[in-house]
Design a protein around this motif. Structure first.
Motif, PDB file in Angstrom:
ATOM      1  N   UNK A  36     -28.540 -33.055 -13.275  1.00  0.00           N
ATOM      2  CA  UNK A  36     -28.169 -33.678 -14.545  1.00  0.00           C
ATOM      3  C   UNK A  36     -27.454 -32.665 -15.433  1.00  0.00           C
ATOM      4  N   UNK A  37     -26.871 -33.180 -16.533  1.00  0.00           N
ATOM      5  CA  UNK A  37     -26.003 -32.336 -17.354  1.00  0.00           C
ATOM      6  C   UNK A  37     -26.372 -32.391 -18.828  1.00  0.00           C
ATOM      7  N   UNK A  38     -27.674 -32.471 -19.091  1.00  0.00           N
ATOM      8  CA  UNK A  38     -28.137 -32.328 -20.458  1.00  0.00           C
ATOM      9  C   UNK A  38     -28.097 -33.616 -21.251  1.00  0.00           C
ATOM     10  N   UNK A  39     -27.946 -33.453 -22.562  1.00  0.00           N
ATOM     11  CA  UNK A  39     -27.983 -34.568 -23.509  1.00  0.00           C
ATOM     12  C   UNK A  39     -26.587 -34.791 -24.069  1.00  0.00           C
ATOM     13  N   UNK A  73     -19.073 -27.247 -28.717  1.00  0.00           N
ATOM     14  CA  UNK A  73     -19.438 -27.891 -27.444  1.00  0.00           C
ATOM     15  C   UNK A  73     -18.340 -28.855 -27.007  1.00  0.00           C
ATOM     16  N   UNK A  74     -18.305 -29.218 -25.727  1.00  0.00           N
ATOM     17  CA  UNK A  74     -17.249 -30.113 -25.231  1.00  0.00           C
ATOM     18  C   UNK A  74     -17.262 -31.469 -25.940  1.00  0.00           C
ATOM     19  N   UNK A  75     -16.066 -32.003 -26.183  1.00  0.00           N
ATOM     20  CA  UNK A  75     -15.902 -33.290 -26.866  1.00  0.00           C
ATOM     21  C   UNK A  75     -14.923 -34.148 -26.076  1.00  0.00           C
ATOM     22  N   UNK A 101     -25.557 -31.312 -25.655  1.00  0.00           N
ATOM     23  CA  UNK A 101     -24.659 -30.533 -24.800  1.00  0.00           C
ATOM     24  C   UNK A 101     -23.224 -31.036 -24.800  1.00  0.00           C
ATOM     25  N   UNK A 102     -23.039 -32.281 -25.183  1.00  0.00           N
ATOM     26  CA  UNK A 102     -21.708 -32.877 -25.113  1.00  0.00           C
ATOM     27  C   UNK A 102     -21.621 -33.984 -26.142  1.00  0.00           C
ATOM     28  N   UNK A 103     -20.418 -34.204 -26.667  1.00  0.00           N
ATOM     29  CA  UNK A 103     -20.198 -35.243 -27.674  1.00  0.00           C
ATOM     30  C   UNK A 103     -19.084 -36.164 -27.200  1.00  0.00           C
TER      31      UNK A 103
END
Length: 571
Positions: A161-164, A275-277, A240-242
């Motif tokens: 998995x890759x977080x929230x 963080x990545x968007x 972790x990501x938006x």
């Protein structure tokens, strides 16, 4: 300016993210078959709560229960959600068998790119959307073999998995937010905190009921609140990501901040949000009309098509057509524009529910004092004589309101097609979607020049004799901006969503539809039996057809088709 946030809201966000961190462990341990069962349960609940969904959406938008426009809410709400869940479920079933979602796909070539046929995806599509088709174009250099190998994205390794992920929901089309949740969860294998746009807060009970299986597992949490809650959420250490849907202005405020601080950050190359968007941000969408010899019926139908592209959902769509590009030398130009005026004026009246709509209409009229006011209360604006230039305000500002402009270019053949592509690419802000309207014999005469027109257009969805919204409604199609944007110049956004076959490295989706509705299509040699589409703003049975389609989307079956066809044919 500092916006204070209530302590209760802070506690709610903290608790939701802590629960998601635990839920991620459960998600990692959930098999593909069990994930599919969860999606099937959500699909069933979508059907069960579809009426509640539409009622809530109509209350937000001020639509009377008796209005045919309620059909928009059925089709762009529970129908597309249920269809997306069904397509994702099939993808997980295929992956669980160790196969590729593209093993049975039809590949083709467009220029130097490989294409994948994504519509029709089965016999039901072939009947319900007869005459419509869609292809996903892969990015240059991606082979069909690579596409098959990589289809499945993060579900190729489901235990990793890759977080929230934080999803900031849209305020216009009610299915956008839950579909974005599904894409985060499945395509990226991230558990999801969804913050609703305040406009759609009344949807919270519906979404809580529909997404209950994912909420109970701990993989989804729903939040409400204003900008301060959204800011706290995206900045949180546990996120972790938006992903967001909205305007480029909102994106930039989140990523760079506002005021002088934002300018300083841009100069230094140090964004506020590190963080990545990913994002889907709309823009100014053009409709290119290729000149030909049209009948009066063709002109009336395509004028209503243009009115639909502008006025669907009141004009509050990220991919609503905002400007026509037509030939100044087309013999039927004036006749067509007169029909467009008539169609804009005759479309059903509806409340301007989206905040700031009246102000944006007033701003357009202030910029263009010669603009025509159409509709019962003059709420629709038509501006002709626009310059094909990035200095033209209507081509560079998304009004997100019922405002339509007209750009005229010289020429009628390949030279017009080339100029139209150049104008759409260089003068318009955004790359989400472009529409092309062309009589079939015009396409045939243009030949390679028409193919070059499609290839040259730098848009995430190109629709030929169909509205780009059909791409949104097609779960196996990709939806998003043309690739290549960055946070420094985000345009229509970064990344794609929907894409239920989980295809990697997508460039665009190309949608095609019939130039005429049935039965005229058959009389003129187009092998398509689709009547006037139910998403047309003038469709009289859109509400009943939409309701029947939503039921079909939740539980497909042959016995449901006769009622759908009977309703659609009366539209």
């Amino acid at each position: 300016m500092v916006i204070k946030m209530a302590e209760s809201a802070r506690v709610a966000v903290d608790a939701a993210l802590s629960e998601l961190a635990e839920g991620e462990k459960k998600w990692a341990a959930t098999s593909l078959s069990d994930r599919r069962a969860l999606l099937d349960r959500v699909r069933e609940l979508t059907g069960r709560h579809a009426q509640q969904w539409v009622d809530a959406a109509c209350a937000i938008k001020g639509l009377a229960a008796s209005s045919p426009l309620v059909g928009e809410e059925w089709i762009s709400g529970p129908y597309v959600m249920a269809a997306g869940l069904g397509a994702l479920s099939k993808t997980l079933e295929v992956l669980a068998r160790g196969e590729s979602p593209l093993d049975g796909a039809t590949f083709g070539v467009a220029g130097d790119r490989v294409t994948v046929d994504v519509l029709p995806a089965g016999p039901f599509d072939a009947l319900l959307l007869n005459g419509f088709s869609a292809q996903v174009w892969l990015q240059r250099g991606v082979s069909s073999a690579a596409a098959k190998t990589n289809a499945g994205l993060a579900q190729l390794d489901p235990s990793r998995t890759h977080g929230v992920g934080a999803v900031l929901g849209a305020g216009n089309i009610t299915s956008i937010a839950p579909l974005d949740v599904l894409y985060e969860l499945i395509a990226h294998n991230r558990v999801v905190a969804l913050k609703l746009n305040p406009i759609t807060d009344p949807m919270l009970p519906v979404f809580a009921a529909i997404l209950a299986p994912l909420i109970e597992l701990g993989t989804v949490r729903l939040l409400t609140g204003g900008a301060e809650v959204g800011g706290y959420l995206v900045d949180h250490d546990l996120v972790d990501h938006v992903h967001m849907t909205g305007s480029a202005r909102t994106h930039d405020a989140i990523v760079w901040g506002t005021g002088p601080e934002a300018d300083e950050r841009r100069l230094a190359g140090t964004p506020k949000l590190t963080k990545p968007v990913t994002s889907e941000l709309g823009g100014v969408s053009p409709t290119i009309v290729l000149p030909g010899e049209w009948s009066a019926a063709d002109i009336a139908f395509q004028a209503e098509h243009v009115a639909t592209q502008r006025l669907h959902n009141g004009g509050y769509n990220c991919v609503a057509a905002q400007a026509l590009i037509i030939s100044a030398d087309w013999a039927q130009k004036d006749q067509f524009l007169a029909a467009v005026r008539t169609a804009l004026a005759a479309a059903p009246t509806r409340p301007p529910y989206y905040p700031g709509s009246d102000d944006r209409v007033a701003r357009a009229c202030g910029t263009y004092p010669e603009a025509e006011r159409l509709g019962r209360d003059g709420e629709r604006v038509l501006v002709t004589g626009l310059a094909p230039s990035p200095a033209e305000p209507l081509l560079t500002e998304e009004y997100f309101a019922p405002v339509l402009g007209v750009v005229e270019l010289p020429g009628t053949g390949p030279e017009f097609a080339r100029a139209a592509a150049r104008t759409a690419n260089d003068a318009f802000v955004g790359t989400l979607g472009v529409n092309i309207i062309a009589k079939p014999d015009t396409i045939d005469r243009l030949g390679a020049s028409f193919d070059e027109l499609i290839e040259d257009l730098r848009y995430g969805t190109v629709a030929i004799n169909a509205w780009t919204g059909v791409g949104y409604l097609t779960p196996t199609a990709s939806w998003g901006a043309f690739p290549g944007h960055t946070i420094d110049d985000v345009q229509s956004g970064i990344g794609v969503v929907h894409n239920a076959w989980l295809i990697d490295r997508v460039e665009r989706t190309v949608v095609r539809g019939p130039f005429r509705p049935a039965p005229r299509s058959l009389l003129h040699g187009e092998f398509a039996i689709s009547p006037k589409p139910p998403w047309f703003v003038g469709n009289k049975t859109a509400a009943s057809t939409g309701r029947l389609l939503a039921g079909f989307g939740a539980e497909p079956g042959w016995l449901r088709l006769p009622q759908i066809f009977a309703s659609a044919l009366r539209g």
